[in-house]
Design an enzyme around this catalytic site. Structure first.
Site, short mmCIF file in Angstrom:
data_model
loop_
_atom_site.label_atom_id
_atom_site.label_comp_id
_atom_site.label_asym_id
_atom_site.label_seq_id
_atom_site.Cartn_x
_atom_site.Cartn_y
_atom_site.Cartn_z
N LYS A 160 -26.01 81.63 -40.49
CA LYS A 160 -26.89 80.47 -40.31
C LYS A 160 -27.57 80.60 -38.95
CE LYS A 160 -24.35 77.55 -43.47
NZ LYS A 160 -24.26 76.25 -44.05
N ILE A 161 -28.48 81.55 -38.86
CA ILE A 161 -29.22 81.81 -37.61
C ILE A 161 -30.38 80.81 -37.56
CG2 ILE A 161 -30.68 83.48 -36.41
CD1 ILE A 161 -28.92 85.70 -37.63
#
Ligand SMILES: Cc1ncc(COP(=O)(O)O)c(C=O)c1O
Length: 248
Positions: A160-161
């Site tokens: 989850k960048i």
């Protein structure tokens, strides 16, 4: 997400439990400009019957968070176990009596211009009241997006960048403007990857089929729950294989 958050909500910011109104970052923060952060999302469901909150697999979420922070070389100076303890403390101190969402975030926090990151990192854990993410009392309308899923060699989708969520935001906005509830993204090979904010399962010939983790998907923990429950509780065959658009 609740638009009227209590400014007195206690959040953890760089190891200190402080009111939300005091947890700020500067306008030049690296992650704000370049998307260099990694977040998580952990649900906790309130049970009226048992009068308590049930966190969904927090340790695994925090292990994934720390592992994926490694992709951006963000150092989270606490263990996954300690992050669980902090979360429990936040749930207690904020005296929640409804379902909530826990948002851990670690990010490149130097305040300067220049894309190349350095070793200045920050982290926060925020727990806030949160209802259903998507309505699940009736079926959703999902449409295949004209935006492609980001490729592992550009920005890894398995983490989850923060910056990667421009991809989800574009697809999600486009889908809603076109009358859908959710977007389905194809990857660069034209295979079905996942939704803008959720993994995807298809039922075909009585088997539950989902794309493998090498198809530019988030390695979802809910996905793992669904596969485990489908096999163990429902006796279903679960297959991880690429899905063609025309199969949908
Ligand atoms: C792109 C994407 N896929 C899947 C998921 C589901 O992830 P998980 O079940 O691990 O919360 C999310 C959740 O934020 C997501 O953003």
């Amino acid at each position: 997400m609740s638009s009227e958050l209590d400014p007195n909500l206690i959040v953890c910011f760089n190891g200190r439990n402080i009111p939300l109104r005091d947890a700020h970052v500067g306008i030049l923060t690296h992650a704000l400009h370049y998307g260099t952060g990694v977040f998580e999302g952990i649900r906790a469901y309130w049970s009226d019957a048992e009068h308590q909150l049930f966190l969904l697999r927090p340790l695994e979420h925090y292990r994934r968070w720390k592992q994926n922070c490694g992709i951006l070389r963000i150092d989270v100076p606490i263990s996954a176990e300690h992050a669980c303890d902090i979360t429990l403390e936040l749930l207690r101190r904020n005296r929640f009596r409804s379902s909530i969402y826990v948002r851990p975030l670690a990010f490149k926090s130097a305040e300067r211009v220049g894309v190349s990151p350095d070793a200045e990192d920050s982290y926060a854990i925020v727990a806030l009241p949160f209802g259903e993410y998507l309505r699940n009392d009736k079926g959703l309308h999902a449409g295949v997006s004209s935006w492609r899923r980001i490729d592992d060699n550009a920005i890894p989708a398995r983490a989850k960048i923060c910056g990667a969520y421009v991809n989800s935001a574009l697809a999600s906005d486009d889908a809603r403007r076109s009358g859908f509830d959710e977007a389905i993204l194809l990857n660069e090979s034209g295979h079905v990857a996942e939704g803008a904010t959720c993994n995807l399962f298809m039922v075909r010939d009585r088997a539950l089929i989902t794309p493998p983790v090498t198809e530019n998907i988030l390695e979802g923990i809910t996905r793992d729950c669904v596969m485990t429950l489908a096999r163990r509780e429902m006796g279903l065959t679960v297959i991880e294989r690429p899905i063609d658009r025309s199969e949908l």
